[in-house]
Every structure is written in C-alpha cells, then in structure tokens.
Design a protein around this motif. Structure first.
Motif, PDB file in Angstrom:
ATOM      1  N   VAL A  23       0.867  -1.166   0.000  1.00 24.35           N
ATOM      2  CA  VAL A  23       0.000   0.000   0.000  1.00 24.35           C
ATOM      3  C   VAL A  23       0.907   1.219   0.000  1.00 24.35           C
ATOM      4  O   VAL A  23       1.814   1.327   0.834  1.00 24.35           O
ATOM      5  CB  VAL A  23      -0.928   0.024   1.232  1.00 24.35           C
ATOM      6  CG1 VAL A  23      -1.877   1.195   1.168  1.00 24.35           C
ATOM      7  CG2 VAL A  23      -1.697  -1.283   1.366  1.00 24.35           C
ATOM      8  N   PHE A  25       1.176   5.426   0.085  1.00 20.66           N
ATOM      9  CA  PHE A  25       0.493   6.662   0.444  1.00 20.66           C
ATOM     10  C   PHE A  25       1.424   7.841   0.188  1.00 20.66           C
ATOM     11  O   PHE A  25       2.512   7.891   0.766  1.00 20.66           O
ATOM     12  CB  PHE A  25       0.142   6.707   1.937  1.00 20.66           C
ATOM     13  CG  PHE A  25      -0.617   5.529   2.446  1.00 20.66           C
ATOM     14  CD1 PHE A  25      -1.974   5.413   2.224  1.00 20.66           C
ATOM     15  CD2 PHE A  25       0.025   4.546   3.177  1.00 20.66           C
ATOM     16  CE1 PHE A  25      -2.684   4.331   2.718  1.00 20.66           C
ATOM     17  CE2 PHE A  25      -0.673   3.464   3.674  1.00 20.66           C
ATOM     18  CZ  PHE A  25      -2.032   3.356   3.443  1.00 20.66           C
ATOM     19  N   ALA A  36      -4.420  11.707   8.742  1.00 22.43           N
ATOM     20  CA  ALA A  36      -5.184  10.968   7.736  1.00 22.43           C
ATOM     21  C   ALA A  36      -4.364   9.803   7.180  1.00 22.43           C
ATOM     22  O   ALA A  36      -4.898   8.711   6.962  1.00 22.43           O
ATOM     23  CB  ALA A  36      -5.617  11.902   6.606  1.00 22.43           C
ATOM     24  N   VAL A  37      -3.084  10.012   6.972  1.00 22.34           N
ATOM     25  CA  VAL A  37      -2.216   8.930   6.481  1.00 22.34           C
ATOM     26  C   VAL A  37      -2.134   7.827   7.528  1.00 22.34           C
ATOM     27  O   VAL A  37      -2.212   6.638   7.204  1.00 22.34           O
ATOM     28  CB  VAL A  37      -0.811   9.468   6.130  1.00 22.34           C
ATOM     29  CG1 VAL A  37       0.139   8.339   5.787  1.00 22.34           C
ATOM     30  CG2 VAL A  37      -0.897  10.476   4.986  1.00 22.34           C
ATOM     31  N   ARG A  38      -2.012   8.202   8.780  1.00 21.56           N
ATOM     32  CA  ARG A  38      -1.941   7.211   9.856  1.00 21.56           C
ATOM     33  C   ARG A  38      -3.234   6.394   9.928  1.00 21.56           C
ATOM     34  O   ARG A  38      -3.198   5.183  10.115  1.00 21.56           O
ATOM     35  CB  ARG A  38      -1.679   7.937  11.183  1.00 21.56           C
ATOM     36  CG  ARG A  38      -1.338   7.028  12.317  1.00 21.56           C
ATOM     37  CD  ARG A  38      -0.966   7.862  13.551  1.00 21.56           C
ATOM     38  NE  ARG A  38      -0.451   7.061  14.607  1.00 21.56           N
ATOM     39  CZ  ARG A  38      -1.198   6.406  15.496  1.00 21.56           C
ATOM     40  NH1 ARG A  38      -2.507   6.457  15.426  1.00 21.56           N
ATOM     41  NH2 ARG A  38      -0.636   5.690  16.438  1.00 21.56           N
ATOM     42  N   ARG A  39      -4.385   7.047   9.765  1.00 20.86           N
ATOM     43  CA  ARG A  39      -5.660   6.316   9.784  1.00 20.86           C
ATOM     44  C   ARG A  39      -5.751   5.337   8.609  1.00 20.86           C
ATOM     45  O   ARG A  39      -6.249   4.218   8.762  1.00 20.86           O
ATOM     46  CB  ARG A  39      -6.835   7.295   9.772  1.00 20.86           C
ATOM     47  CG  ARG A  39      -7.029   8.004  11.113  1.00 20.86           C
ATOM     48  CD  ARG A  39      -8.296   8.826  11.157  1.00 20.86           C
ATOM     49  NE  ARG A  39      -8.311   9.939  10.218  1.00 20.86           N
ATOM     50  CZ  ARG A  39      -7.758  11.120  10.438  1.00 20.86           C
ATOM     51  NH1 ARG A  39      -7.133  11.360  11.584  1.00 20.86           N
ATOM     52  NH2 ARG A  39      -7.834  12.078   9.543  1.00 20.86           N
ATOM     53  N   ARG A  40      -5.279   5.750   7.441  1.00 26.84           N
ATOM     54  CA  ARG A  40      -5.281   4.844   6.284  1.00 26.84           C
ATOM     55  C   ARG A  40      -4.350   3.665   6.515  1.00 26.84           C
ATOM     56  O   ARG A  40      -4.667   2.533   6.142  1.00 26.84           O
ATOM     57  CB  ARG A  40      -4.901   5.607   5.024  1.00 26.84           C
ATOM     58  CG  ARG A  40      -5.980   6.599   4.603  1.00 26.84           C
ATOM     59  CD  ARG A  40      -5.598   7.401   3.394  1.00 26.84           C
ATOM     60  NE  ARG A  40      -5.367   6.538   2.239  1.00 26.84           N
ATOM     61  CZ  ARG A  40      -4.671   6.907   1.173  1.00 26.84           C
ATOM     62  NH1 ARG A  40      -4.145   8.116   1.094  1.00 26.84           N
ATOM     63  NH2 ARG A  40      -4.512   6.080   0.168  1.00 26.84           N
ATOM     64  N   ARG A  43      -6.114   1.216   8.766  1.00 24.94           N
ATOM     65  CA  ARG A  43      -7.104   0.413   8.026  1.00 24.94           C
ATOM     66  C   ARG A  43      -6.434  -0.703   7.231  1.00 24.94           C
ATOM     67  O   ARG A  43      -6.939  -1.820   7.174  1.00 24.94           O
ATOM     68  CB  ARG A  43      -7.936   1.302   7.108  1.00 24.94           C
ATOM     69  CG  ARG A  43      -9.031   2.055   7.843  1.00 24.94           C
ATOM     70  CD  ARG A  43     -10.055   2.663   6.902  1.00 24.94           C
ATOM     71  NE  ARG A  43      -9.500   3.605   5.940  1.00 24.94           N
ATOM     72  CZ  ARG A  43      -9.309   4.899   6.170  1.00 24.94           C
ATOM     73  NH1 ARG A  43      -9.617   5.416   7.341  1.00 24.94           N
ATOM     74  NH2 ARG A  43      -8.819   5.691   5.237  1.00 24.94           N
ATOM     75  N   ALA A  44      -5.295  -0.413   6.623  1.00 26.34           N
ATOM     76  CA  ALA A  44      -4.578  -1.451   5.864  1.00 26.34           C
ATOM     77  C   ALA A  44      -4.161  -2.592   6.786  1.00 26.34           C
ATOM     78  O   ALA A  44      -4.355  -3.769   6.458  1.00 26.34           O
ATOM     79  CB  ALA A  44      -3.355  -0.853   5.170  1.00 26.34           C
ATOM     80  N   GLN A  47      -7.131  -4.708   7.687  1.00 22.83           N
ATOM     81  CA  GLN A  47      -7.474  -5.616   6.590  1.00 22.83           C
ATOM     82  C   GLN A  47      -6.520  -6.811   6.540  1.00 22.83           C
ATOM     83  O   GLN A  47      -6.912  -7.900   6.143  1.00 22.83           O
ATOM     84  CB  GLN A  47      -7.434  -4.888   5.253  1.00 22.83           C
ATOM     85  CG  GLN A  47      -8.562  -3.926   5.051  1.00 22.83           C
ATOM     86  CD  GLN A  47      -8.446  -3.210   3.716  1.00 22.83           C
ATOM     87  OE1 GLN A  47      -7.358  -3.048   3.163  1.00 22.83           O
ATOM     88  NE2 GLN A  47      -9.579  -2.785   3.192  1.00 22.83           N
TER      89      GLN A  47
END
Length: 150
Positions: A23, A25, A36-40, A43-44, A47
């Motif tokens: 992934v 970013f 926002a990058v940390r939250r994404r 999520r990765a 998953q």
C-alpha cells in the motif's frame, strides 16, 4: 523499496480474497495532514488482520517515520506498507521515502532538546529490523515489525 516498481493494482476479486500486499500513500508535506495517512495505514493493517498490539507498535513507527520526513526532509515523500512472509513469521515492512534532508530544520525550533531525537530510538525498540538507505535524490527509512504465526 523499488520506486520504479508500480504498486500492484488488485481487481475486486483479489481484494476480497486477499487484501493487497503493498500500500503506497503520498505524504502531505504539512504535519496537520499526517493523521489521515496514519488512519489509512491503520485500516490497511486491520485488513491484513495484524493483531492490535502489533498494529499499535507499527502505527507508532509509521508516525515517527512520516513525521521525520515532513519535518526534516524535502518533499515529495511517501509511505509504503507491505506484508512480507518468512518461514516462521509475517512482517509488516514500513518504508518512508523522501527527497533528502532539508537545508534547515523546519518546525522543531520551539521544542526542548530533550524532546527531540527520540524517534530513531523508538523505531529501533519496536522493530525487529530497521535501517536507512540513502541514494542520489533521496532517502528511505524502513522498519519491520514481526508478526509471529501460530
């Protein structure tokens, strides 16, 4: 991290059966955008079914590395997360690549000296392995968080 290699696209069937292994970013070059990058990234890892305690460690490493890139380096910068498997364990590999050190320190002048310089110690303490690759035009700082398999 090989920046000439494209991030693998996945079709809808692959995404359901197996979340992507890499992934990428882009990092906004302002500290306010890093949440926002940390939250994404969180999520990765969710998953990928990374246990929450190890995901927390990985997110702290992500935070340290991306903050370092935004505060102390030239843009552009990016974060790449990947899963890697060995015989006994999985690892989450975290790579932050930037365009090299800035000529002057941005934004750190108001912090006390004892509040600075702890990032590399934190990264080393939480990682199974970590390091830095410097090349013409940039720097990649990386760390691997081990996820043992049952």
């Amino acid at each position: 991290m090989n920046h000439n290699r494209p991030v693998r696209p996945s079709n809808a069937l692959e995404a359901v059966a197996s979340p992507p292994a890499d992934v990428l970013f882009p990092l906004p070059h302002i500290p306010e955008g890093l949440g926002a990058v940390r939250r994404r990234a969180a999520r990765a890892m969710e998953q990928w079914c990374i246990p929450s305690d190890l995901a927390d460690d990985a997110l702290l490493v992500v935070s340290e590395l991306i903050t370092n890139a935004v505060v102390h380096a030239l843009p552009p910068a990016s974060l790449c997360l990947s899963r890697q498997r060995s015989k006994a364990a999985w690892a989450v590999r975290i790579e932050v690549t930037d365009a090299g050190p800035a000529l002057r320190d941005h934004g750190g002048g108001s912090r006390l000296p004892e509040e600075r310089g702890r990032g590399s110690t934190i990264v080393a303490a939480l990682s199974a392995r970590s390091g830095t690759m410097t090349y013409h035009g940039g720097t990649t700082r990386w760390a691997e968080i081990q996820v043992t398999t049952p």
